[in-house]
Design a protein around this motif. Structure first.
Motif, PDB file in Angstrom:
ATOM      1  N   LEU A 176      66.921  82.370  69.462  1.00 58.20           N
ATOM      2  CA  LEU A 176      65.797  81.997  70.314  1.00 58.20           C
ATOM      3  C   LEU A 176      65.417  83.157  71.233  1.00 58.20           C
ATOM      4  O   LEU A 176      64.233  83.396  71.499  1.00 58.20           O
ATOM      5  CB  LEU A 176      66.151  80.757  71.144  1.00 58.20           C
ATOM      6  N   CYS A 177      66.423  83.876  71.698  1.00 62.65           N
ATOM      7  CA  CYS A 177      66.150  85.039  72.550  1.00 62.65           C
ATOM      8  C   CYS A 177      65.489  86.174  71.768  1.00 62.65           C
ATOM      9  O   CYS A 177      64.633  86.888  72.310  1.00 62.65           O
ATOM     10  CB  CYS A 177      67.443  85.531  73.202  1.00 62.65           C
ATOM     11  N   THR A 178      65.893  86.373  70.497  1.00 64.12           N
ATOM     12  CA  THR A 178      65.276  87.454  69.720  1.00 64.12           C
ATOM     13  C   THR A 178      63.792  87.204  69.503  1.00 64.12           C
ATOM     14  O   THR A 178      63.012  88.158  69.380  1.00 64.12           O
ATOM     15  CB  THR A 178      65.953  87.627  68.338  1.00 64.12           C
ATOM     16  N   LEU A 179      63.381  85.949  69.470  1.00 64.89           N
ATOM     17  CA  LEU A 179      61.950  85.638  69.352  1.00 64.89           C
ATOM     18  C   LEU A 179      61.187  86.185  70.555  1.00 64.89           C
ATOM     19  O   LEU A 179      60.139  86.824  70.403  1.00 64.89           O
ATOM     20  CB  LEU A 179      61.752  84.127  69.229  1.00 64.89           C
ATOM     21  N   VAL A 180      61.737  85.964  71.738  1.00 66.56           N
ATOM     22  CA  VAL A 180      61.103  86.462  72.961  1.00 66.56           C
ATOM     23  C   VAL A 180      61.147  87.984  73.001  1.00 66.56           C
ATOM     24  O   VAL A 180      60.158  88.647  73.357  1.00 66.56           O
ATOM     25  CB  VAL A 180      61.802  85.865  74.203  1.00 66.56           C
ATOM     26  N   ILE A 181      62.280  88.557  72.631  1.00 67.51           N
ATOM     27  CA  ILE A 181      62.426  90.014  72.664  1.00 67.51           C
ATOM     28  C   ILE A 181      61.471  90.672  71.671  1.00 67.51           C
ATOM     29  O   ILE A 181      60.833  91.691  71.971  1.00 67.51           O
ATOM     30  CB  ILE A 181      63.887  90.409  72.362  1.00 67.51           C
ATOM     31  N   GLY A 182      61.353  90.093  70.470  1.00 69.07           N
ATOM     32  CA  GLY A 182      60.460  90.664  69.460  1.00 69.07           C
ATOM     33  C   GLY A 182      59.007  90.646  69.897  1.00 69.07           C
ATOM     34  O   GLY A 182      58.311  91.672  69.847  1.00 69.07           O
TER      35      GLY A 182
END
Length: 535
Positions: free
Chosen positions: A305-311
């Motif tokens: 879920l965090c990688t979605l925001v980071i991407g």
């Protein structure tokens, strides 16, 4: 924009903070983990300690270590870059990696823990002829581990290329070699116990780092998801298509088919990954094995879920051109975002965590591959089950050195590829070689040795051959081998063909081989796998 990236990095380096911070933080991690590995090694008194950490870890500890094994450079660097450049289609990697844990939880975690002792070969050979099946299991384990390590080593080269602005192939090759040597030291000294503690430390740091970056990102956009997504679409060449399916796999019917193939490999591959299966032996019983998967799934969910925001944050603040123009290409998205939102200090922290991720994952893979060769090949094939335990561990350590050297060479050759994509290939190999035979062995009464061999070798050979003759190796602008074209298989991921093919091979081989399966051994295996009696 590429010049701007180099300028920013050069300015950071000129202050002395960027390379010094990166070096100090990474050296601190290596020093702490080496101490932990050294302390753990003092209790490596038996073969069980070296291979399975004496089955002394709790479900929570092993679950965090499992997520540490699983959340690799592909997840942190590759997926963030894929989302930043391709948007929605990049996030499909995260979905596939996450859903795959349900397959592992429901089909293999508890049964594998109850049936085997140290390696996947223990499960596959339980009711079959020992020597040929163990040889096949060891072969697939070594091939899968090397494929997986290519991605981690390529990620190491890309990361250091970005941090130190190294464009030369020699400099990146040197960094990959250093990673390989440190990783081998972890395995030689610490065994599974030391490697597990390294995974726990690394997973905790990695999840903390991505949560911290996510909070920073939301703060930049007023804690509004819509503001983040609209800015990402505004700064992307894809525009609003960044938020819609098809940015990477929607060009034509062939790319859509490639997406289906990739999805199949991601979802089915985890249950056949030998380094994931081997982790289930580090807990004392099947209940803790199930708890391991629950904890691992929870950690993986938070991370992705965090990688979605980071991407999407990288697309909004860094921009596609700067990401593609930087050393390391797509794999540079997360470190570049850290530089933009937190300066050299945050970049140093994130880079150190990413580098630690690579070290820990490669150590786990090396541990698994070396244990498989020593236990399945040396002890049970060459020595026919009568090997001296101390000699077996010595062979495992020697094998780790050889595997480390091979992974260094392979990482240098694969440098520059998107690491998430490379791991997708490893998942395809795992799903093709191991999944069919594991499921048949556990659930099909008639399955026999011939079916096992056909399933493993058929799936493995089909997958590797299709990769060699695919656009991954030649015939494409991003191929590993440039300037030649000998590909004839159109898909970049062979899972759609090779995984069903392995099931068909196992099925046909069972009937072609003739001879009835040992009903007594099947009944014994069924009771043991479901109840844990005899473990």
């Amino acid at each position: 924009m590429a010049d701007h990236t180099s300028t920013v990095l050069a300015q950071a380096a000129a202050t002395g903070s960027d390379p010094v911070i990166n070096t100090v933080i990474f050296s601190l991690f290596v020093a702490i983990t080496l101490y932990v590995v050294y302390r753990a090694s003092s209790r490596n008194s038996s073969r069980s300690d070296y291979y399975a950490a004496g089955s002394a870890f709790t479900g929570r500890q092993n679950g965090i270590a499992l997520s540490g094994d699983y959340l690799s450079a592909a997840s942190f660097l590759g997926i963030a870059g894929a989302i930043a450049v391709n948007g929605y289609d990049g996030f499909l990697y995260s979905i596939g990696f996450l859903v795959a844990w349900l397959i592992a939880l429901l089909l293999v975690a508890e049964l594998t823990r109850n049936t085997g002792r140290f390696t996947m070969g223990d499960v596959l050979s339980y009711r079959m002829k020992q020597r040929p099946v163990r040889a096949a299991a060891a072969t697939s384990t070594l091939v899968i581990s090397l494929f997986y390590m290519l991605a981690q080593m390529a990620g190491a080269g890309d990361l250091i290329a970005l941090l130190l602005n190294i464009h030369g192939a020699f400099g990146q090759a040197l960094i990959i070699a250093v990673v390989g040597l440190v990783m081998v030291f972890y395995v030689l000294v610490g065994g599974m116990k030391g490697t597990t503690w390294v995974q726990i430390i690394k997973a905790s740091l990695l999840i903390l780092a991505v949560v911290m970056m996510t909070v920073f990102m939301f703060g930049k956009f007023g804690f509004s998801v819509s503001n983040l997504l609209s800015q990402a679409a505004y700064h992307s060449p894809l525009g609003d298509k960044l938020l819609q399916p098809g940015g990477s796999y929607g060009a034509n019917n062939l790319t859509k088919l490639d997406f289906v193939s990739l999805s199949l490999a991601l979802v089915l591959g985890v249950a056949g990954l030998p380094h994931v299966l081997m982790r289930f032996y580090t807990v004392p019983n099947s209940q803790e094995a199930r708890r391991s998967v629950v904890w691992a799934t929870s950690c993986v969910l938070v991370f992705y879920l965090c990688t979605l925001v980071i991407g999407y944050g990288a697309a909004a603040l860094v921009g596609t051109k700067e990401i593609k123009g930087a050393p390391g290409g797509e794999n540079s998205a997360a470190p570049l975002l850290a530089l933009h939102i937190g300066g050299p200090l945050l970049l140093g922290l994130i880079a150190a965590v990413a580098f630690a991720t690579i070290l820990a994952v490669v150590a786990g893979l090396t541990m698994t591959a070396s244990a498989s060769f020593a236990h399945d090949v040396y002890a049970n094939i060459f020595k026919r089950g009568k090997a001296d335990p101390y000699e077996e561990v010595r062979v495992a350590r020697l094998t780790a050195v050889v595997i480390g050297l091979l992974s260094i060479i392979g990482g240098i050759l694969a440098n520059g590829q998107n690491v998430a994509f490379l791991v997708g290939l490893a998942f395809a190999v795992a799903g093709s070689a191991n999944l069919s035979t594991l499921l048949y062995s556990l659930f099909w009464k008639r399955f026999n040795t011939t079916g096992t061999l056909w399933g493993i070798y058929g799936g493995l050979v089909a997958c590797v051959v299709l990769v060699i003759f695919s656009p991954v190796v030649s015939g494409d602008a991003h191929s590993i081998v440039k300037g030649v074209d000998f590909h004839w298989f159109p898909l970049k991921n062979p899972g759609l063909v090779s995984i069903p093919f392995s099931f068909i091979c196992g099925f046909i081989g069972t009937f072609v081989g003739g001879g009835k399966a040992d009903a007594r051994k099947h009944a014994e295996m069924e009771v043991r796998s479901l109840t844990g009696i005899g473990t």
